[in-house]
Design a protein around this motif. Structure first.
Motif, PDB file in Angstrom:
ATOM      1  N   PRO A  62     -23.685  43.650  41.225  1.00  0.00           N
ATOM      2  CA  PRO A  62     -22.671  42.593  41.253  1.00  0.00           C
ATOM      3  C   PRO A  62     -22.933  41.457  40.263  1.00  0.00           C
ATOM      4  O   PRO A  62     -22.027  40.661  39.995  1.00  0.00           O
ATOM      5  CB  PRO A  62     -22.744  42.082  42.703  1.00  0.00           C
ATOM      6  N   LYS A  63     -24.153  41.386  39.737  1.00  0.00           N
ATOM      7  CA  LYS A  63     -24.463  40.287  38.816  1.00  0.00           C
ATOM      8  C   LYS A  63     -24.166  40.626  37.355  1.00  0.00           C
ATOM      9  O   LYS A  63     -24.308  39.774  36.487  1.00  0.00           O
ATOM     10  CB  LYS A  63     -25.932  39.889  38.965  1.00  0.00           C
ATOM     11  N   LEU A  64     -23.762  41.857  37.092  1.00  0.00           N
ATOM     12  CA  LEU A  64     -23.388  42.214  35.723  1.00  0.00           C
ATOM     13  C   LEU A  64     -22.086  41.517  35.348  1.00  0.00           C
ATOM     14  O   LEU A  64     -21.130  41.512  36.124  1.00  0.00           O
ATOM     15  CB  LEU A  64     -23.213  43.719  35.579  1.00  0.00           C
ATOM     16  N   SER A  65     -22.028  40.954  34.160  1.00  0.00           N
ATOM     17  CA  SER A  65     -20.798  40.321  33.692  1.00  0.00           C
ATOM     18  C   SER A  65     -19.765  41.384  33.351  1.00  0.00           C
ATOM     19  O   SER A  65     -20.121  42.546  33.094  1.00  0.00           O
ATOM     20  CB  SER A  65     -21.091  39.474  32.448  1.00  0.00           C
ATOM     21  N   PRO A  66     -18.488  41.028  33.304  1.00  0.00           N
ATOM     22  CA  PRO A  66     -17.453  41.993  32.907  1.00  0.00           C
ATOM     23  C   PRO A  66     -17.718  42.576  31.519  1.00  0.00           C
ATOM     24  O   PRO A  66     -17.469  43.760  31.274  1.00  0.00           O
ATOM     25  CB  PRO A  66     -16.167  41.164  32.938  1.00  0.00           C
ATOM     26  N   GLU A  67     -18.230  41.727  30.630  1.00  0.00           N
ATOM     27  CA  GLU A  67     -18.519  42.201  29.278  1.00  0.00           C
ATOM     28  C   GLU A  67     -19.637  43.248  29.290  1.00  0.00           C
ATOM     29  O   GLU A  67     -19.569  44.260  28.581  1.00  0.00           O
ATOM     30  CB  GLU A  67     -18.927  41.029  28.381  1.00  0.00           C
ATOM     31  N   ALA A  68     -20.669  42.997  30.119  1.00  0.00           N
ATOM     32  CA  ALA A  68     -21.775  43.943  30.217  1.00  0.00           C
ATOM     33  C   ALA A  68     -21.312  45.259  30.834  1.00  0.00           C
ATOM     34  O   ALA A  68     -21.700  46.341  30.390  1.00  0.00           O
ATOM     35  CB  ALA A  68     -22.907  43.343  31.043  1.00  0.00           C
ATOM     36  N   LEU A  69     -20.463  45.163  31.852  1.00  0.00           N
ATOM     37  CA  LEU A  69     -19.920  46.369  32.486  1.00  0.00           C
ATOM     38  C   LEU A  69     -19.171  47.229  31.479  1.00  0.00           C
ATOM     39  O   LEU A  69     -19.343  48.442  31.424  1.00  0.00           O
ATOM     40  CB  LEU A  69     -18.994  45.974  33.634  1.00  0.00           C
ATOM     41  N   LYS A  70     -18.331  46.578  30.689  1.00  0.00           N
ATOM     42  CA  LYS A  70     -17.544  47.323  29.705  1.00  0.00           C
ATOM     43  C   LYS A  70     -18.451  47.950  28.647  1.00  0.00           C
ATOM     44  O   LYS A  70     -18.258  49.124  28.264  1.00  0.00           O
ATOM     45  CB  LYS A  70     -16.518  46.412  29.029  1.00  0.00           C
ATOM     46  N   GLU A  71     -19.434  47.193  28.181  1.00  0.00           N
ATOM     47  CA  GLU A  71     -20.332  47.715  27.149  1.00  0.00           C
ATOM     48  C   GLU A  71     -21.082  48.947  27.655  1.00  0.00           C
ATOM     49  O   GLU A  71     -21.170  49.968  26.955  1.00  0.00           O
ATOM     50  CB  GLU A  71     -21.326  46.635  26.715  1.00  0.00           C
ATOM     51  N   ALA A  90     -28.959  48.739  28.490  1.00  0.00           N
ATOM     52  CA  ALA A  90     -29.058  48.602  29.942  1.00  0.00           C
ATOM     53  C   ALA A  90     -30.290  47.789  30.326  1.00  0.00           C
ATOM     54  O   ALA A  90     -30.223  46.899  31.195  1.00  0.00           O
ATOM     55  CB  ALA A  90     -29.119  49.985  30.587  1.00  0.00           C
ATOM     56  N   ARG A  91     -31.397  48.048  29.699  1.00  0.00           N
ATOM     57  CA  ARG A  91     -32.623  47.327  30.037  1.00  0.00           C
ATOM     58  C   ARG A  91     -32.513  45.849  29.672  1.00  0.00           C
ATOM     59  O   ARG A  91     -32.958  44.975  30.418  1.00  0.00           O
ATOM     60  CB  ARG A  91     -33.828  47.959  29.328  1.00  0.00           C
ATOM     61  N   ASN A  92     -31.891  45.553  28.531  1.00  0.00           N
ATOM     62  CA  ASN A  92     -31.730  44.154  28.140  1.00  0.00           C
ATOM     63  C   ASN A  92     -30.834  43.395  29.122  1.00  0.00           C
ATOM     64  O   ASN A  92     -31.099  42.236  29.460  1.00  0.00           O
ATOM     65  CB  ASN A  92     -31.165  44.059  26.724  1.00  0.00           C
ATOM     66  N   HIS A  93     -29.762  44.035  29.583  1.00  0.00           N
ATOM     67  CA  HIS A  93     -28.898  43.376  30.578  1.00  0.00           C
ATOM     68  C   HIS A  93     -29.655  43.153  31.885  1.00  0.00           C
ATOM     69  O   HIS A  93     -29.500  42.109  32.533  1.00  0.00           O
ATOM     70  CB  HIS A  93     -27.647  44.227  30.822  1.00  0.00           C
ATOM     71  N   LEU A  94     -30.463  44.113  32.266  1.00  0.00           N
ATOM     72  CA  LEU A  94     -31.264  43.957  33.488  1.00  0.00           C
ATOM     73  C   LEU A  94     -32.249  42.809  33.358  1.00  0.00           C
ATOM     74  O   LEU A  94     -32.388  41.979  34.270  1.00  0.00           O
ATOM     75  CB  LEU A  94     -32.026  45.253  33.775  1.00  0.00           C
ATOM     76  N   LEU A  95     -32.941  42.745  32.230  1.00  0.00           N
ATOM     77  CA  LEU A  95     -33.929  41.689  32.039  1.00  0.00           C
ATOM     78  C   LEU A  95     -33.272  40.312  32.008  1.00  0.00           C
ATOM     79  O   LEU A  95     -33.860  39.321  32.446  1.00  0.00           O
ATOM     80  CB  LEU A  95     -34.714  41.943  30.752  1.00  0.00           C
ATOM     81  N   ALA A  96     -32.050  40.241  31.487  1.00  0.00           N
ATOM     82  CA  ALA A  96     -31.330  38.968  31.482  1.00  0.00           C
ATOM     83  C   ALA A  96     -31.021  38.519  32.908  1.00  0.00           C
ATOM     84  O   ALA A  96     -31.092  37.333  33.241  1.00  0.00           O
ATOM     85  CB  ALA A  96     -30.040  39.101  30.675  1.00  0.00           C
ATOM     86  N   ILE A  97     -30.682  39.477  33.780  1.00  0.00           N
ATOM     87  CA  ILE A  97     -30.399  39.153  35.179  1.00  0.00           C
ATOM     88  C   ILE A  97     -31.684  38.770  35.915  1.00  0.00           C
ATOM     89  O   ILE A  97     -31.739  37.791  36.658  1.00  0.00           O
ATOM     90  CB  ILE A  97     -29.739  40.357  35.900  1.00  0.00           C
ATOM     91  N   ILE A  98     -32.752  39.537  35.663  1.00  0.00           N
ATOM     92  CA  ILE A  98     -34.022  39.282  36.341  1.00  0.00           C
ATOM     93  C   ILE A  98     -34.628  37.960  35.887  1.00  0.00           C
ATOM     94  O   ILE A  98     -35.310  37.278  36.639  1.00  0.00           O
ATOM     95  CB  ILE A  98     -35.004  40.450  36.080  1.00  0.00           C
ATOM     96  N   GLY A  99     -34.365  37.602  34.635  1.00  0.00           N
ATOM     97  CA  GLY A  99     -34.906  36.357  34.102  1.00  0.00           C
ATOM     98  C   GLY A  99     -36.275  36.524  33.489  1.00  0.00           C
ATOM     99  O   GLY A  99     -37.102  35.623  33.537  1.00  0.00           O
ATOM    100  N   THR A 100     -36.515  37.676  32.892  1.00  0.00           N
ATOM    101  CA  THR A 100     -37.797  37.913  32.245  1.00  0.00           C
ATOM    102  C   THR A 100     -37.552  38.670  30.958  1.00  0.00           C
ATOM    103  O   THR A 100     -36.435  39.056  30.637  1.00  0.00           O
ATOM    104  CB  THR A 100     -38.748  38.705  33.161  1.00  0.00           C
TER     105      THR A 100
END
Length: 274
Positions: A62-71, A90-100
Motif C-alpha cells: 500500500p505504500k507504493l506510489s501510483p508512479e512506482a506501481l505503473k513503472e 523494485a529493490r530501489n522502490h523498496l529501499l525508499a519505503i524502508i528508508g535505507t
C-alpha cells in the motif's frame, strides 16, 4: 530465496525487508556473481517467472506510489523482458519505503566478460608484463576488491598484498572485485620479499605530480592503508620515487581505490605512448 506464496504471509516491514534481500540476491544471480549457496535454485520455476511473481507481491504494497506501481507493472509486462532492470527498480522502490540504502558492497555493477568464449575455451587475459601493485595494509574488503578490479581492467599483471592486508577471499572483497580476484590471483608477501629487480614507487602525498612523473615500463606501485597511507618502511622501499595526484578541493582526499584507478589510467597512458 523464499517461495512467492510464502511472502504473502509476512507482514509490513518484515515482508519489505525480505523482498529487498530477495531482489538483491536475484540481481547477483543474474549477473553471475551470487555467493556460493545463494544461487537461484527453484528447478520447476524459471528464474524470470520467479522474478515476475516476486514483483507482483510487491505490487500489493500500500505504500507504493501510483508512479512506482505503473513503472513496475510496465516492467513486468515488457517485451522483451528485462529481468535485471525489474529487480533493480523494485529493490530501489523498496529501499525508499524502508528508508535505507544498500551498503557500498551491495551495489550491483555491469557484468564483466565471461572467462570462456562461446565454445567453452578459456580466454587469455591481456596485460602489461611487469606492471604490478602492492596493497599495503588495506583494511576494507570493498577497497581491496576495487583495487583488484581496477588492476585487472587496466592491465596490471600482478597484485601483491602485505601480511596485514585484509583477506581477498572475504565475501565483500569478492563481491566488489567482480571476479577479478579469482582471475588475477595474488601473492601475500612482505616489503622485503618484493622482487628486487624492478622499479618500485609509491602513490603518496608530497611526491612528483602525476602529470610529470616518468612511469617505468615495468614496476610495482605501492598504495597504502586507508588511515595511514604508505608506511615509512614502504617509502624507503620505493626507491624509484613517489607520485602524487594533484587536487584542488579543501579536503584534498581520495578513496584509496579511486586514487589507484586514476594512477593506473595514467600509467597505462604512458605505456601506450612508448
Amino acid at each position: 530465496m523464499i517461495e512467492p506464496g510464502n511472502l504473502f504471509h509476512l507482514e509490513g516491514g518484515q515482508k519489505r525487508r525480505k523482498l529487498a534481500l530477495t531482489f538483491g540476491a536475484l540481481e547477483r544471480d543474474i549477473l553471475g556473481i551470487a555467493e556460493k549457496g545463494t544461487e537461484y535454485s527453484f528447478k520447476d520455476l524459471p528464474r524470470a517467472e520467479y522474478t515476475k511473481q516476486i514483483a507482483r507481491v510487491l505490487l500489493k504494497d500500500p505504500k507504493l506510489s501510483p508512479e512506482a506501481l505503473k513503472e513496475l507493472d510496465d516492467l513486468i509486462h515488457a517485451e522483451p523482458f528485462d529481468e535485471l532492470r525489474l529487480c533493480n527498480v523494485a529493490r530501489n522502490h523498496l529501499l525508499a519505503i524502508i528508508g535505507t540504502f544498500p551498503a557500498e558492497w551491495d551495489l550491483v555493477i555491469a557484468p564483466h566478460a565471461a572467462p570462456t568464449d562461446e565454445n567453452g575455451v578459456v580466454r587469455q587475459r591481456s596485460f602489461y608484463p611487469g606492471v604490478a601493485v602492492y596493497a599495503e595494509d588495506i583494511r576494507s574488503p570493498f577497497n581491496l576488491g576495487s583495487i583488484f578490479r581496477s588492476a585487472e581492467a587496466m592491465g596490471a599483471e600482478k597484485v601483491y598484498i602485505s601480511p596485514f592486508c585484509t583477506d581477498p577471499e572475504q565475501p565483500r572483497a569478492i563481491r566488489s572485485g567482480m571476479g577479478c580476484i579469482e582471475t588475477m590471483g595474488y601473492t601475500r608477501c612482505s616489503l622485503e620479499e618484493l622482487p628486487s629487480d624492478v622499479p618500485v614507487f609509491a602513490l603518496e602525498t608530497g611526491g612528483t605530480d602525476l602529470n610529470e612523473f616518468v612511469f617505468p615500463k615495468q614496476g610495482i606501485c605501492i598504495i597504502g592503508s586507508e588511515e595511514l597511507g604508505v608506511s615509512p618502511q614502504a617509502l624507503d622501499r620505493a626507491t624509484y620515487g613517489r607520485v602524487t595526484i594533484p587536487m584542488k578541493g579543501l579536503k584534498a582526499s581520495l578513496n584509496v581505490g579511486v586514487a589507484f584507478g586514476i594512477l593506473m589510467q595514467k600509467w597505462v597512458e604512458a605505456l601506450s605512448q612508448n
